[in-house]
Design a protein around this motif. Sequence first.
Motif, PDB file in Angstrom:
ATOM      1  N   GLY A  82       0.833  -1.205   0.000  1.00 15.86           N
ATOM      2  CA  GLY A  82       0.000   0.000   0.000  1.00 15.86           C
ATOM      3  C   GLY A  82       0.861   1.245   0.000  1.00 15.86           C
ATOM      4  N   GLY A  83       0.232   2.375  -0.254  1.00 17.48           N
ATOM      5  CA  GLY A  83       0.972   3.642  -0.166  1.00 17.48           C
ATOM      6  C   GLY A  83       1.095   4.052   1.285  1.00 17.48           C
ATOM      7  N   GLY A  84       1.790   5.145   1.544  1.00 15.64           N
ATOM      8  CA  GLY A  84       1.790   5.695   2.898  1.00 15.64           C
ATOM      9  C   GLY A  84       2.892   5.191   3.802  1.00 15.64           C
ATOM     10  N   GLN A  85       3.375   3.999   3.594  1.00  9.52           N
ATOM     11  CA  GLN A  85       4.461   3.513   4.448  1.00  9.52           C
ATOM     12  C   GLN A  85       5.372   2.597   3.640  1.00  9.52           C
ATOM     13  N   LYS A  86       6.640   2.567   4.055  1.00  9.02           N
ATOM     14  CA  LYS A  86       7.608   1.746   3.341  1.00  9.02           C
ATOM     15  C   LYS A  86       7.490   0.290   3.787  1.00  9.02           C
ATOM     16  N   TRP A  87       7.375   0.093   5.112  1.00  9.91           N
ATOM     17  CA  TRP A  87       7.383  -1.255   5.675  1.00  9.91           C
ATOM     18  C   TRP A  87       6.052  -1.570   6.347  1.00  9.91           C
ATOM     19  N   GLU A  88       5.737  -2.856   6.366  1.00 12.44           N
ATOM     20  CA  GLU A  88       4.634  -3.306   7.212  1.00 12.44           C
ATOM     21  C   GLU A  88       5.005  -4.677   7.784  1.00 12.44           C
ATOM     22  N   VAL A  89       4.250  -5.095   8.799  1.00 12.37           N
ATOM     23  CA  VAL A  89       4.555  -6.382   9.434  1.00 12.37           C
ATOM     24  C   VAL A  89       3.422  -7.359   9.139  1.00 12.37           C
ATOM     25  N   VAL A  90       3.788  -8.510   8.602  1.00 14.89           N
ATOM     26  CA  VAL A  90       2.818  -9.589   8.393  1.00 14.89           C
ATOM     27  C   VAL A  90       2.893 -10.502   9.613  1.00 14.89           C
ATOM     28  N   ALA A  91       1.789 -10.550  10.366  1.00 16.73           N
ATOM     29  CA  ALA A  91       1.804 -11.277  11.640  1.00 16.73           C
ATOM     30  C   ALA A  91       1.845 -12.781  11.424  1.00 16.73           C
ATOM     31  N   GLU A  92       2.634 -13.443  12.300  1.00 15.32           N
ATOM     32  CA  GLU A  92       2.625 -14.908  12.323  1.00 15.32           C
ATOM     33  C   GLU A  92       2.064 -15.406  13.647  1.00 15.32           C
ATOM     34  N   LYS A  93       2.247 -14.574  14.672  1.00 13.31           N
ATOM     35  CA  LYS A  93       1.688 -14.880  15.986  1.00 13.31           C
ATOM     36  C   LYS A  93       1.117 -13.569  16.506  1.00 13.31           C
ATOM     37  N   PHE A  94      -0.114 -13.595  16.966  1.00 11.89           N
ATOM     38  CA  PHE A  94      -0.773 -12.349  17.361  1.00 11.89           C
ATOM     39  C   PHE A  94      -1.419 -12.524  18.737  1.00 11.89           C
ATOM     40  N   THR A  95      -0.982 -11.741  19.717  1.00  8.29           N
ATOM     41  CA  THR A  95      -1.497 -11.896  21.084  1.00  8.29           C
ATOM     42  C   THR A  95      -2.041 -10.564  21.596  1.00  8.29           C
ATOM     43  N   VAL A  96      -3.168 -10.630  22.260  1.00  7.96           N
ATOM     44  CA  VAL A  96      -3.678  -9.454  22.970  1.00  7.96           C
ATOM     45  C   VAL A  96      -3.229  -9.579  24.419  1.00  7.96           C
ATOM     46  N   LEU A  97      -2.487  -8.590  24.906  1.00 11.15           N
ATOM     47  CA  LEU A  97      -1.989  -8.649  26.291  1.00 11.15           C
ATOM     48  C   LEU A  97      -3.003  -8.038  27.248  1.00 11.15           C
ATOM     49  N   GLY A  98      -3.542  -6.875  26.866  1.00  5.90           N
ATOM     50  CA  GLY A  98      -4.531  -6.217  27.723  1.00  5.90           C
ATOM     51  C   GLY A  98      -5.621  -5.626  26.857  1.00  5.90           C
ATOM     52  N   GLU A  99      -6.848  -6.045  27.112  1.00 10.05           N
ATOM     53  CA  GLU A  99      -7.950  -5.544  26.277  1.00 10.05           C
ATOM     54  C   GLU A  99      -8.322  -4.117  26.638  1.00 10.05           C
ATOM     55  N   ALA A 100      -9.009  -3.459  25.726  1.00  5.54           N
ATOM     56  CA  ALA A 100      -9.621  -2.164  26.017  1.00  5.54           C
ATOM     57  C   ALA A 100     -10.992  -2.185  25.355  1.00  5.54           C
ATOM     58  N   ASP A 101     -12.027  -1.885  26.132  1.00  3.52           N
ATOM     59  CA  ASP A 101     -13.364  -1.973  25.530  1.00  3.52           C
ATOM     60  C   ASP A 101     -13.825  -0.621  24.994  1.00  3.52           C
ATOM     61  N   HIS A 102     -15.101  -0.532  24.642  1.00  2.00           N
ATOM     62  CA  HIS A 102     -15.594   0.684  23.981  1.00  2.00           C
ATOM     63  C   HIS A 102     -15.600   1.899  24.906  1.00  2.00           C
ATOM     64  N   THR A 103     -15.344   1.693  26.224  1.00  2.00           N
ATOM     65  CA  THR A 103     -15.298   2.850  27.124  1.00  2.00           C
ATOM     66  C   THR A 103     -13.938   3.546  27.082  1.00  2.00           C
ATOM     67  N   TYR A 104     -12.960   2.978  26.411  1.00  2.00           N
ATOM     68  CA  TYR A 104     -11.635   3.624  26.294  1.00  2.00           C
ATOM     69  C   TYR A 104     -11.822   5.035  25.735  1.00  2.00           C
ATOM     70  N   PRO A 105     -11.384   6.067  26.468  1.00  2.00           N
ATOM     71  CA  PRO A 105     -11.756   7.439  26.095  1.00  2.00           C
ATOM     72  C   PRO A 105     -11.092   7.976  24.827  1.00  2.00           C
TER      73      PRO A 105
END
Length: 466
Positions: A82-105
């Motif tokens: 895509g345009g806009g950036q030179k590099w991107e990361v293709v994930a092989e392992k993806f972990t959520v450490l701490g969630e944030a719900d819709h109340t995140y300001p």
Amino acid sequence: MQRTLVKDALNAPGPLDAILLQGWVRTRRDAKALSFIELNDGSCLKGMQVIVDAALPDYANVARANTGASIEVHGKLVESKGGGQKWEVVAEKFTVLGEADHTYPLQKKGHTLEFLREIAHLRPRSNLFGAVFRVRSRLAYAVHQFFQERGFHYVHAPIITASDAEGAGEMFRVTTLDLENPPHTEDGKHVDNSKDFFGKKAFLTVSGQLEAEIFASALSSVYTFGPTFRAENSNTSRHASEFWMIEPEVAFCDLAGNMTLAEDFVKYLIRDAKEHCAADLAFFSQFVDKGLNERLDFVLQRPFQRCSYTEAIEILNQSGKTWEHPVAWGDNLQSEHERFLSEEHFKCPVTVYNYPRAIKAFYMRQNAGCEPGRETVAAMDLLVPGIGEIIGGSQREERLEQLRAGMMLHHLDEKNYWWYLDLRRYGSVPHSGFGLGFERMLMFVTGVGNIRDVIPFARTPGNAEF
Ligand code: 4AD
Ligand code: MG
């Protein structure tokens, strides 16, 4: 595996087979077979685009990666299609450490600065405040670099003190006395301060200058850099009750040398920010202050103007302006006057010097050859466009009798300053120094208009949240 910062990943010289990023989700967009996540870790303004393929076993985690959540991504660094950036990361392992719900300001952009002040514990995660606090950190480092390169020694001035360095009585009291039931003197008439923690009244420092003078009288060139406190009840965009000040103090230096040091220092900090915080400054000039870049360049290119207080009063009175506070010789310059001088008259930073003795601090050096009734001291204030006073300083009164006279004039008790007077008794030397308000400097460099937005947790009258 070692974590890579986004800043370094964005500057990678080539693709990488394995990379680990950790940070917070800024945005997520789910397409049919892929999700796009912008991961920001605060190392720089920009985030890294992370692509998670729906075929990945971890893909189920992506649904929990909402704006504000903390995540960890192992993957490959590849050239972005895509345009806009030179590099991107293709994930092989993806972990959520701490969630944030819709109340995140911080869901959407476009919050007001006032609202963001109320969530000072989250605002560093926004683009603006990330940029402000990176610049703040960098410039704190540059302060030390400037002075250390010039042979100055760093002095830690005390934060708790018994003396009023400015003699202005704007100090916060430090006490362990029981305020509801304080001990009294024998006659029962007064609070017995000798029973207080330090055996006398103590306060938070308003300035480390007097202690810096002690060290300049031994190590020649010194500076302090620490928090200072003022109990002045001014609710303005330029005043904080707790702010950081840099105070160089130089033996064998007169007022002219002091002005030159101040100018070199301010220019050095601007140059440093331009060199090391270019992306953050570009952000400020796009979203905070459109003319910022030009203004900073302009300041670097020209020598600062110098103008005596007496000339300044003439300029103000001949300006044809109507002032909210009219000024005559002997009056303090108000913000409207300071800003007129630098913004409209000189159109550049200007150092105003030789102020009336009566309106400046007791320690400033008395000038010779003044007209009667127009006594001045070797004071200097550096005024800059958009802010007004950013630096205050002076040549110090190094002559014992003149200093005592200054104390008398300002109704100060010599007893409390015996050690300061001793400096004039033993090996006194001409010396000068100044104080730069670190937050005001940050306002100048970033274009941010309110001091509350360049300090992590602002303390102002009525406000000490966080
Ligand atoms: O002019 P000031 O009061 O000077 C001194 O304290 C001297 N002892 C300095 C010295 O000669 N060593 O304060 C110096 C600078 C001001 O120019 C301003 O930039 C900043 O400190 N300052 C404040 N910044 C934020 N909030 C406040 N309430 C400030 N008061 C002063
Ligand atoms: Mg001042």
